[in-house]
Design an enzyme around this catalytic site. Structure first.
Site, short mmCIF file in Angstrom:
data_model
loop_
_atom_site.label_atom_id
_atom_site.label_comp_id
_atom_site.label_asym_id
_atom_site.label_seq_id
_atom_site.Cartn_x
_atom_site.Cartn_y
_atom_site.Cartn_z
N GLY B 53 0.93 -1.24 -0.24
CA GLY B 53 0.06 0.04 0.06
C GLY B 53 0.72 1.28 -0.09
O GLY B 53 1.96 1.15 0.37
N SER B 54 0.33 2.23 -0.60
CA SER B 54 1.10 3.63 -0.41
C SER B 54 0.94 4.18 1.01
O SER B 54 -0.02 3.67 1.78
CB SER B 54 0.42 4.46 -1.58
OG SER B 54 0.78 4.21 -2.64
N GLY B 55 1.60 5.31 1.15
CA GLY B 55 1.54 6.02 2.61
C GLY B 55 2.55 5.74 3.40
O GLY B 55 2.70 5.96 4.64
N HIS B 56 3.42 4.83 2.94
CA HIS B 56 4.66 4.43 3.68
C HIS B 56 6.04 5.03 3.14
O HIS B 56 7.09 4.61 3.66
CB HIS B 56 4.86 3.02 3.79
CG HIS B 56 3.66 2.10 4.26
ND1 HIS B 56 3.10 2.47 5.35
CD2 HIS B 56 2.94 1.13 3.55
CE1 HIS B 56 1.99 1.57 5.59
NE2 HIS B 56 1.85 0.95 4.43
N LYS B 104 5.74 -7.74 2.45
CA LYS B 104 5.55 -7.49 3.69
C LYS B 104 4.14 -8.60 4.14
O LYS B 104 3.05 -8.64 3.30
CB LYS B 104 5.11 -5.98 4.12
CG LYS B 104 6.21 -5.11 3.81
CD LYS B 104 6.01 -3.95 4.43
CE LYS B 104 4.85 -2.91 3.90
NZ LYS B 104 4.73 -2.91 2.49
N ASP B 109 -1.21 -8.40 0.49
CA ASP B 109 -0.10 -8.43 -0.19
C ASP B 109 0.16 -9.79 -0.39
O ASP B 109 0.60 -10.09 -1.76
CB ASP B 109 1.16 -7.59 0.68
CG ASP B 109 0.67 -6.23 0.53
OD1 ASP B 109 0.06 -5.65 -0.07
OD2 ASP B 109 1.45 -5.63 1.49
N HIS B 218 -0.34 0.82 9.67
CA HIS B 218 -1.59 1.24 8.88
C HIS B 218 -2.47 1.77 9.98
O HIS B 218 -3.72 1.42 10.11
CB HIS B 218 -2.35 0.17 8.23
CG HIS B 218 -1.24 -0.63 7.29
ND1 HIS B 218 -0.71 -1.79 7.72
CD2 HIS B 218 -0.98 -0.35 6.10
CE1 HIS B 218 0.10 -2.14 6.59
NE2 HIS B 218 -0.06 -1.29 5.73
#
Lengths: 331, 331
Positions: B53-56, B104, B109, B218
């Site tokens: 996911g994006s945001g990391h 991860k 995922d 998250h």
């Protein structure tokens, strides 16, 4: 106050201990509060010393190392370093070729660096100051007569540092530092305030849907408070203000989209996309982009945009190797 | 919601445009949503693909480049990339020597990477997955069966990337990736929640003087919510939890003090000072420290501590040159 600290009074000391432990290539003196290159002094090299209040990390201590600063002097949070501290750093790094003081234009910093320079000259050390005042947002501010020094400080430290590393003399290093400052402009936007640990309350208040345009790096007032707007409009406001002061069309630019400390990288890249679009639409080129939190204001959310109109020589010096905790690349 | 974005639906696309504009050494495909080394595919080299996911950020797109990943696939914010996207990246970078998928440990995922691997194998490409599950805080979580993958992902990508760059085969690269994961542990602490743009409200609520121990990346629940405590106690809680799972005494460690996105660098260094003290008191050595926001969770405040028990070979690979937007050093 949600902060990862031990006690407000220990913030700077603890952070310096962490910097020292994480970076053996720096020599941190916890009593003098100086951060010095481990290989200093370097005989025959012009030494660069900068500093200012803490809370802007990695500026300045994170920019000490080959190709950039010889020493940094951190004050308390948002508070100028004292003259004795600046003098100690100056004496520790001077190698007989003179010392450049890079000073952000805040009244306390300017006075204290000037006093330190006088004390150093009493010891026979030649010191030349360069004042950084790149922020177009306001003419005077809470802490400043004249424009504030903000993001372009990074440009000045990197480019003058590269020239000093090559062995140039004090006059040439000071001249390129001034040239970078004169060709640079910045404009910042806050989405949230920040809280100085010792004060324990935010530096200002923003409504849930307000942002502040033209903010400085200490939570001091900006130009105007406006309703929240999309990133592209924030960027337009910032670059329009810069362009009105220094026309950008036709320029090859060094461009920094700088996170203010509380804004994550994903948002900084969203801002950079808008910057890139804006510059293309206005006939300018982002020849050297840089995106990240380099000149922060504690946990303030928002970003600052800084640009420098490059010349081939400034580009060459920007590209030169640098090896510091906060900025590094080889060739 | 104070965010420097244009619209919640455009966050990932805009950030990818910014990444592409700022880093010409990356090839970003906005339709496929892949970030690929400009010189890929490299014949004969094992290719490394990661994503999530994006945001990391900078994970994973910011770790694409020589010495680290060949490609990254960003999903929507906190959402797995889809199999077609992972397949496209795998096909774009495979150079005939096989592909390592670094995944991860989140259910989505793991499933989507597995489907992509099967599709790639239908095309005759050998794919080996390595699952990262370093987070000692919880056994299962909102998004995971088993432990979550967090900060050690950076270690796996860097060290396996270095070995692949040297020309090692797929089995050896996969083995070192697994070895790094097995020797690594992480524990995170949140001082504030974060807000997924599309949701518009915080992932959880914390009282003014509460923090959450054992948080993931998250905003999923951690171990326990406790009153705010000094940085040294936060660090003690994190390292005690890690040490209970993998004793640290006598180890040479790679240590990451990782800012979660909303915590400024000055606080990360304060935490690192406490980490350094703790390790010294417990007979371990921070042989390779790293401090900064490398695996973030949008604008969440807090930090994660990750450690890897080094061997001489892992140290050598960690020290090998790397040239990515998020991590770089030469030799």
């Amino acid at each position: 106050m949600r902060k990862l600290i031990n006690a407000p009074a220990d913030v700077v000391a603890d952070a310096l201990r962490g910097l020292a432990a994480a970076h053996p290539a720096l020599r941190v003196d916890p009593d003098e509060r100086t951060v010095v290159r481990a290989d200093a002094p370097r005989p025959g090299k012009v030494a660069l010393v900068s500093g200012g209040g803490s809370g802007h990390e990695p500026l300045h201590g994170g920019f000490v190392g080959p190709g950039m600063l010889d020493a940094a002097v951190p004050g308390e949070v948002f508070t100028s370093p004292v003259p004795d501290q600046i003098l100690a750093a100056t004496m520790a790094v001077q190698g007989g070729a003179g010392v450049l003081h890079i000073v952000k234009n805040y009244t306390g910093d300017v006075l204290n660096f000037r006093m330190a320079a006088e004390l150093a000259e009493d010891e026979g050390i030649e010191v030349v100051p360069v004042i950084v005042n790149d922020d177009v947002a306001v003419e005077d501010s809470t802490f400043t007569a004249g424009r504030r020094g903000t993001g372009a400080t990074l440009f000045v430290e990197k480019i003058a540092g590269a020239l000093a590393e090559e062995g140039a003399g004090l006059a040439a290093v000071a001249a390129v530092a001034r040239e970078v400052n004169e060709r640079s402009r910045s404009f910042g936007v806050a989405l949230s305030p920040c809280t100085v640990p010792a004060a324990g309350r935010p530096t200002f208040e923003l409504g849930e849907d307000e942002i502040e345009l033209g903010i400085g790096i200490h939570g001091e007032p900006g130009r105007e408070r406006v309703p929240a707007m999309p990133a592209a409009e924030v960027v337009d406001a910032a670059l329009t203000a810069i362009d009105a002061d220094m026309p950008l069309a036709g320029s090859e630019l060094l461009v920094l989209v700088n996170g203010m400390g509380g804004t994550p990288l994903i948002e900084q890249y969203i801002a950079y996309a808008a910057v890139s679009d804006w510059l293309t639409a206005h006939g300018a080129t982002a020849a050297r982009p840089l995106v990240g939190p380099y000149v922060t204001s504690l946990e303030m959310a928002g970003c600052m945009i800084s640009v420098c109109r490059l010349t081939p020589e400034l580009t060459r010096l920007w590209d030169a190797p640098v090896e510091t905790p906060g900025l590094r690349w080889g060739r």
